[in-house]
Design a protein around this motif. Sequence first.
Motif, mmCIF file in Angstrom:
data_model
loop_
_atom_site.group_PDB
_atom_site.id
_atom_site.type_symbol
_atom_site.label_atom_id
_atom_site.label_comp_id
_atom_site.label_asym_id
_atom_site.label_seq_id
_atom_site.Cartn_x
_atom_site.Cartn_y
_atom_site.Cartn_z
ATOM 1 N N UNK A 113 52.681 37.051 35.016
ATOM 2 C CA UNK A 113 51.932 36.418 36.103
ATOM 3 C C UNK A 113 50.782 35.592 35.546
ATOM 4 N N UNK A 114 50.495 34.483 36.209
ATOM 5 C CA UNK A 114 49.344 33.666 35.823
ATOM 6 C C UNK A 114 48.295 33.683 36.936
ATOM 7 N N UNK A 115 48.460 34.633 37.873
ATOM 8 C CA UNK A 115 47.469 34.757 38.947
ATOM 9 C C UNK A 115 46.516 35.909 38.626
ATOM 10 N N UNK A 116 45.257 35.715 38.907
ATOM 11 C CA UNK A 116 44.270 36.772 38.687
ATOM 12 C C UNK A 116 43.327 36.851 39.883
ATOM 13 N N UNK A 117 43.027 38.068 40.305
ATOM 14 C CA UNK A 117 41.979 38.254 41.327
ATOM 15 C C UNK A 117 41.011 39.322 40.832
ATOM 16 N N UNK A 118 39.710 39.007 40.802
ATOM 17 C CA UNK A 118 38.722 39.984 40.339
ATOM 18 C C UNK A 118 38.526 41.105 41.355
ATOM 19 N N UNK A 119 38.570 42.369 40.917
ATOM 20 C CA UNK A 119 38.263 43.474 41.819
ATOM 21 C C UNK A 119 36.888 43.279 42.470
ATOM 22 N N UNK A 120 36.771 43.628 43.716
ATOM 23 C CA UNK A 120 35.547 43.485 44.527
ATOM 24 C C UNK A 120 35.118 42.019 44.681
ATOM 25 N N UNK A 121 35.922 41.086 44.184
ATOM 26 C CA UNK A 121 35.519 39.677 44.202
ATOM 27 C C UNK A 121 34.315 39.415 43.318
ATOM 28 N N UNK A 122 34.014 40.359 42.399
ATOM 29 C CA UNK A 122 32.776 40.252 41.617
ATOM 30 C C UNK A 122 33.061 39.743 40.215
ATOM 31 N N UNK A 123 32.539 38.564 39.957
ATOM 32 C CA UNK A 123 32.836 37.916 38.688
ATOM 33 C C UNK A 123 31.733 36.892 38.402
ATOM 34 N N UNK A 124 31.301 36.811 37.143
ATOM 35 C CA UNK A 124 30.248 35.860 36.776
ATOM 36 C C UNK A 124 30.858 34.520 36.359
ATOM 37 N N UNK A 125 30.081 33.447 36.524
ATOM 38 C CA UNK A 125 30.599 32.118 36.146
ATOM 39 C C UNK A 125 31.090 32.058 34.697
ATOM 40 N N UNK A 126 30.397 32.766 33.779
ATOM 41 C CA UNK A 126 30.813 32.712 32.364
ATOM 42 C C UNK A 126 32.116 33.498 32.151
#
Length: 203
Positions: A113-126
């Motif tokens: 898969x080339x799809x990714x979703x961050x848990x809790x929607x929490x992710x930093x720009x870097x």
Amino acid sequence: MKIVKVPQLIQYLFPSIIWKGKTDEKILHLTFDDSPTPEFTFWILNLLEKLNIKATFFCVGESTEKYPKIILSILDKGHQIGNHTYSHKNGFLSSTKSYLHNIERCKKILPNTTLFRPPFGKIYPWQISKIKENYKIVMWDIVSYDFHKNITEEKVKSNVLNNVENGSIIVFHDNKKSKKILKLCLEEILQNLIKKGYRFKTI
Ligand SMILES: [Zn+2]
């Protein structure tokens, strides 16, 4: 109640993330986070089959290791799978190195898969800038709040039905917390959207 719809400004500030499909047609993207769950995934799969809907399941590597047959069923029914980290990691509480390592560990189990979703929607720009080298990062524009402790089925229904637009990406959860409320209202929500003329596509 919290914001159901992700504000335009946030979508604008993070243009490299997919928030919503660009279309003039009545197409929606249905997504489930936290799969696989032995007590719930099959219920979802049966409902989607009955309504002839294809969806995207963002899967946790650790659970996938435990229940590989559920993943095979998801794929066998023609649905799409995405990476949701190995241990459902919160990006805000992780160094970029350990976060990327956790995604890689999930990739070893779900390599295609080339799809990714961050848990809790929490992710930093870097973190985003590193992850997007290998993945399409898929968020959502419609949050059902199916996971919320005191939510009612009426509220989950109205969160979705009053806010969808052409191209919307809707997030529900394939986990223990959301199971009870979704069993009460998911079919009605989907039937209602079909009646309004929407079709569902994977991402
Ligand atoms: Zn999750």
